[in-house]
Design a protein around this motif. Structure first.
Motif, mmCIF file in Angstrom:
data_model
loop_
_atom_site.group_PDB
_atom_site.id
_atom_site.type_symbol
_atom_site.label_atom_id
_atom_site.label_comp_id
_atom_site.label_asym_id
_atom_site.label_seq_id
_atom_site.Cartn_x
_atom_site.Cartn_y
_atom_site.Cartn_z
ATOM 1 N N VAL A 1 0.877 -1.170 0.000
ATOM 2 C CA VAL A 1 0.000 0.000 0.000
ATOM 3 C C VAL A 1 0.913 1.218 0.000
ATOM 4 C CG1 VAL A 1 -1.746 1.319 1.258
ATOM 5 C CG2 VAL A 1 -1.801 -1.183 1.307
ATOM 6 N N SER A 2 0.770 2.101 -0.983
ATOM 7 C CA SER A 2 1.655 3.256 -1.043
ATOM 8 C C SER A 2 1.045 4.352 -1.905
ATOM 9 C CB SER A 2 3.019 2.861 -1.615
ATOM 10 O OG SER A 2 3.888 3.972 -1.677
ATOM 11 N N HIS A 3 1.352 5.609 -1.532
ATOM 12 C CA HIS A 3 0.994 6.710 -2.423
ATOM 13 C C HIS A 3 2.177 7.078 -3.326
ATOM 14 C CE1 HIS A 3 2.708 9.084 1.045
ATOM 15 N NE2 HIS A 3 3.284 9.715 0.052
ATOM 16 N N ASP A 4 3.282 6.329 -3.203
ATOM 17 C CA ASP A 4 4.454 6.542 -4.052
ATOM 18 C C ASP A 4 4.258 5.742 -5.337
ATOM 19 O OD1 ASP A 4 6.954 6.425 -5.322
ATOM 20 O OD2 ASP A 4 8.016 6.707 -3.419
ATOM 21 N N ARG A 5 3.804 6.441 -6.389
ATOM 22 C CA ARG A 5 3.464 5.737 -7.627
ATOM 23 C C ARG A 5 4.696 5.147 -8.306
ATOM 24 N NH1 ARG A 5 0.468 10.999 -9.254
ATOM 25 N NH2 ARG A 5 2.162 11.610 -7.868
ATOM 26 N N ALA A 6 5.856 5.796 -8.149
ATOM 27 C CA ALA A 6 7.077 5.237 -8.738
ATOM 28 C C ALA A 6 7.383 3.873 -8.131
ATOM 29 C CB ALA A 6 8.249 6.193 -8.528
ATOM 30 N N LEU A 7 7.188 3.736 -6.818
ATOM 31 C CA LEU A 7 7.419 2.453 -6.153
ATOM 32 C C LEU A 7 6.382 1.426 -6.610
ATOM 33 C CD1 LEU A 7 9.217 1.064 -3.994
ATOM 34 C CD2 LEU A 7 7.439 1.632 -2.320
ATOM 35 N N LEU A 8 5.125 1.811 -6.690
ATOM 36 C CA LEU A 8 4.084 0.892 -7.144
ATOM 37 C C LEU A 8 4.362 0.406 -8.569
ATOM 38 C CD1 LEU A 8 0.889 2.727 -5.804
ATOM 39 C CD2 LEU A 8 1.634 0.437 -5.125
ATOM 40 N N ARG A 9 4.744 1.328 -9.436
ATOM 41 C CA ARG A 9 5.013 0.953 -10.832
ATOM 42 C C ARG A 9 6.171 -0.029 -10.934
ATOM 43 N NH1 ARG A 9 2.260 4.713 -14.263
ATOM 44 N NH2 ARG A 9 2.008 6.761 -13.280
ATOM 45 N N SER A 10 7.221 0.218 -10.161
ATOM 46 C CA SER A 10 8.435 -0.580 -10.331
ATOM 47 C C SER A 10 8.368 -1.930 -9.625
ATOM 48 C CB SER A 10 9.658 0.200 -9.828
ATOM 49 O OG SER A 10 9.581 0.417 -8.441
ATOM 50 N N VAL A 11 7.507 -2.055 -8.606
ATOM 51 C CA VAL A 11 7.493 -3.278 -7.790
ATOM 52 C C VAL A 11 6.347 -4.212 -8.149
ATOM 53 C CG1 VAL A 11 7.175 -4.140 -5.436
ATOM 54 C CG2 VAL A 11 8.732 -2.229 -5.861
ATOM 55 N N CYS A 12 5.172 -3.650 -8.438
ATOM 56 C CA CYS A 12 3.956 -4.476 -8.511
ATOM 57 C C CYS A 12 3.656 -4.958 -9.920
ATOM 58 C CB CYS A 12 2.761 -3.685 -7.964
ATOM 59 S SG CYS A 12 2.992 -3.156 -6.252
ATOM 60 N N ASP A 13 3.299 -6.241 -10.009
ATOM 61 C CA ASP A 13 2.893 -6.832 -11.280
ATOM 62 C C ASP A 13 1.381 -6.820 -11.464
ATOM 63 O OD1 ASP A 13 5.533 -7.472 -11.910
ATOM 64 O OD2 ASP A 13 5.421 -9.342 -10.790
ATOM 65 N N GLU A 14 0.658 -6.683 -10.371
ATOM 66 C CA GLU A 14 -0.807 -6.669 -10.444
ATOM 67 C C GLU A 14 -1.359 -5.811 -9.314
ATOM 68 O OE1 GLU A 14 -2.645 -10.517 -8.981
ATOM 69 O OE2 GLU A 14 -0.569 -11.167 -9.249
#
Length: 556
Positions: free
Chosen positions: A504-517
Motif C-alpha cells: 500500500v503506497s501513495h508513491d506511484r514510482a514504487l508501485l510501478r516498479s514493484v507491482c505486477d498486479e
C-alpha cells in the motif's frame, strides 16, 4: 524574481551553502532536491525570512505575499471549515478593517471596507475552504468537526488546506505529500498545476515532482545547481554528468550489475498489456539511475527466505474491520469495512493494494498481518509463512528510550530459534555488523530512537524486517519518511526479493516498479484492477466526484 548572489549559509560550524548563486523567475514551479542534511529546509528558512544568509546577497520582491504550511500541530476547538477560512490573510485583513470602519462611524471608510471585503471573496470563502478540505480527503460530515477531534496526520492536512487558502505569490511546500493518500495526492497535483504564483517544493515523491515542477534546484556540495525541467529531466541530466565525471567506473559497473536482476525481471514480464508499458519506462529510468545509485549513501537487500510456501495464504469468505468497542451498547456489533473476500496470495506475487481513502486498504493489510482478527470467514496460512510487516504506525511502535542495538537484541529474543540466522549473527557483534549495513554504525547503535529522524527510524524498521528473512512482505506506506535515494534502494531490494509482496503506497514510482498486479479495495469488496496507475488516477478523480455529488444530493 528571487535572486541569491554569492550566498553563504552556515548552521553552526557546518557550511550548507558556499558562495552560490541562482535566480528563480516569477511563476516557476521549483523542486528543491538534495541529500538529507544538505540544507533544503535551511534554504526554505532563508526564503521565508526566519534565517538570514551569512554572506552574499538575497533578494525577493517586497510586495510578494508568501504562504507555507505551518509545522505546528493546531490546537483549537474551531471547526475544520472556520480554521481553513482563517488561512485567507487577505480576507482576515478586510474583516478587521470592516470592524474598525464600523467602530469609527466613518461612512466613506465603511464603503471602502465593504468593497474590499467583497473583493477578498467573503461571499464564497466557506465554499472555497470546504472544497480544499474535501479535496484533501475529508468527508462532508467532517467539515464542521472541531480541529482538535482529528488525529495528527489529519490536522496536518488542515494546515495544508489553510496554506492553499492563503492568496500568495510565493508558495513554499516542505514534504506536502507525507500525510496524504493517493487520492488526495492526485487532487493536490491538479490544484498545484493551476496555481498561478511561484512555488518551491521539497518532496521525496518523484512522480509528484514530475507532475508539478518545471525547474529543479539541486543542493550539491554546498552549491545550488539549477536544471530546467522536472525531476526526471534533472535525473537524466545529472546521470549524464556523473557518467562523464565519475572516475570510479568500476564502482558504477558493480551497481549496474546489482540492478540487472531488476531489469531482467521486467523484460520477462513484457507481455503484461498496459502494465508492460509502465515497465518499459521504468527500465529506461533504472538504466539511467545506476550512476546515481552508485553515488548513494545506502543500499540493502533482502536475504533469501528460509522457505516459500505456495500459496502463502488463502482468504475464504473473509470479512475485515474492527471489533465492537468494549464499552459499546448491548447489541452493537463490529464495524465491517471489507467483506466476503475469497483470494489467495501465491509465492512470488507482487500485489499493489489500491483504493480511495477510507475504503479499507490498511485494515486488509493489518488483518493479514495478524494485528486485527477477521470479522468473519478465515485466513489460512501456508506452512512456514513468515511475515515482515511495515505499518504506517510502525515508527510509533519503536521504543523511544531504547537504541537500535536494544531493538535488535529484543528481536533475537522474540524470534523462534528455528527461524533465526546463525548463532554468530545473533550475538552482539553480529547484530552490530548487521546494523552497520543499514548505516547504524559507531555511536549510532547506542543512540536513543527518540532522538532519531523519521528517516532513520524507518531505516531501523526495515533493518529489523530484513533480519527476520520474511517470505511475505506487507508494506503499508513504507516510504513516508524515506528520501529519494533510500526509496530507490528499497525499490531495487524489493525487485530482487524472492518472496511475495503486498504494498500500500501513495508513491506511484514504487508501485510501478514493484507491482505486477493491482487489487482494488472499493465499496466493501475487493477485485482486480485491470488498468495501470494512470487509469487508477482517473478512477480516483471520478470516484471523488461521485462522492461529492452523492453528498450534495443527501444535503439537498
Amino acid at each position: 524574481m528571487i535572486i541569491l548572489k554569492n550566498v553563504t549559509l552556515r548552521r553552526g560550524s557546518k557550511v550548507l551553502l558556499d558562495k552560490t548563486s541562482v535566480t528563480l523567475n516569477p511563476g516557476e514551479k521549483v523542486g528543491l532536491v538534495g541529500r538529507n542534511g544538505a540544507g533544503k529546509s535551511s534554504l526554505f528558512a532563508v526564503l521565508n525570512g526566519t534565517l538570514h544568509e551569512d554572506g552574499g546577497e538575497f533578494s525577493i520582491p517586497s510586495q510578494w505575499r508568501m504562504s507555507q504550511v505551518a509545522q505546528d500541530m493546531p490546537e483549537t476547538g474551531q471547526s475544520a471549515t472556520d480554521f481553513v477560512v482563517e488561512g485567507d490573510t487577505l480576507l482576515l485583513a478586510a474583516q478587521t478593517e470592516v470592524a474598525a470602519a464600523e467602530a469609527s462611524d466613518d461612512g466613506m471608510r465603511m464603503a471602502h471596507a465593504y468593497m474590499a471585503l467583497h473583493d477578498a471573496g467573503a461571499h464564497d470563502a466557506p465554499a472555497r475552504a470546504q472544497s480544499l478540505i474535501l479535496g484533501l480527503g475529508f468527508s462532508v460530515a467532517e467539515l464542521d468537526r472541531p480541529v482538535n477531534s482529528f488525529s495528527g496526520g489529519w490536522r496536518m492536512r488542515l494546515q495544508l488546506a489553510r496554506a492553499l487558502m492563503c492568496p500568495s505569490d510565493l508558495l513554499l511546500l516542505d514534504e506536502p505529500t507525507n500525510h496524504l493518500d493517493l487520492d488526495a495526492l492526485v487532487w493536490l497535483e491538479a490544484w498545484l498545476k493551476n496555481y498561478a504564483g511561484t512555488m518551491v517544493v521539497i518532496s521525496h515523491d518523484r512522480e509528484f515532482l514530475d507532475a508539478v515542477t518545471n525547474v529543479t534546484l539541486h543542493i550539491d556540495h554546498s552549491k545550488l545547481v539549477r536544471y530546467g525541467g522536472n525531476y526526471s529531466k534533472f535525473e537524466d541530466m545529472r546521470a549524464e554528468q556523473m557518467l562523464l565525471q565519475q572516475a570510479a567506473h568500476a564502482k558504477q559497473q558493480e551497481k549496474v550489475a546489482h540492478l540487472q536482476k531488476f531489469i531482467d525481471r521486467f523484460k520477462a514480464k513484457a507481455s503484461k498489456a498496459k502494465q508492460a508499458q509502465s515497465r518499459v519506462k521504468a527500465l529506461e529510468r533504472m538504466e539511467k539511475i545506476a550512476p546515481i545509485l552508485a553515488d548513494a549513501d545506502f543500499q540493502f537487500e533482502f536475504k533469501e527466505p528460509f522457505s516459500l510456501p505456495n500459496p502463502m495464504l488463502s482468504m475464504s469468505a473473509a470479512s475485515f474491520g474492527y471489533p465492537a468497542p468494549s464499552d459499546a451498547l448491548a447489541g452493537t456489533g463490529p464495524t465491517v469495512i471489507v467483506q466476503n473476500i475469497n483470494r489467495s496470495v501465491l509465492a512470488g506475487q507482487r500485489i499493489g493494494i489500491l483504493g480511495a481513502n477510507g475504503q479499507g486498504k490498511s485494515t486488509l493489510v493489518k488483518t493479514i498481518a495478524g494485528a486485527l482478527q477477521p470479522i468473519g470467514g478465515e485466513i489460512i496460512t501456508g506452512k512456514g509463512l513468515n511475515i515482515g510487516y511495515f505499518s504506517q504506525q510502525e515508527l510509533d511502535v519503536l521504543r523511544p528510550a531504547d537504541n537500535p542495538l536494544d531493538h535488535m537484541i529484543r528481536l533475537v529474543r522474540d524470534t523462534p530459534a528455528s527461524v533465526r540466522p546463525s548463532a554468530m549473527d545473533c550475538r552482539e557483534q553480529g547484530l552490530r555488523n548487521f546494523l552497520g549495513t543499514f548505516n547504524f554504525s559507531g555511536d549510532m547503535v547506542k543512540q536513543s530512537v527518540g532522538s532519531m529522524s523519521g528517516g532513520e527510524k524507518a531505516r531501523l524498521v526495515l533493518c529489523m524486517i530484513v533480519w527476520q528473512r520474511p517470505n511475505l512482505l506487507l508494506l503499508d506506506e513504507p516510504t513516508n519518511h524515506l528520501d529519494l535515494a533510500t526509496r530507490e534502494a528499497l525499490s531495487v531490494a524489493l525487485n530482487e526479493f524472492e518472496g511475495s509482496v503486498m504494498l500500500v503506497s501513495h508513491d506511484r514510482a514504487l508501485l510501478r516498479s514493484v507491482c505486477d498486479e493491482f487489487w482494488l479495495v472499493s465499496r466493501g469488496g475487493m477485485k482486480d484492477f485491470d488498468g495501470d496507475l494512470d487509469d487508477y488516477q482517473v478512477y480516483l478523480l471520478d470516484e471523488a466526484r461521485r462522492q461529492r455529488e452523492s453528498a450534495s444530493r443527501k444535503a439537498a
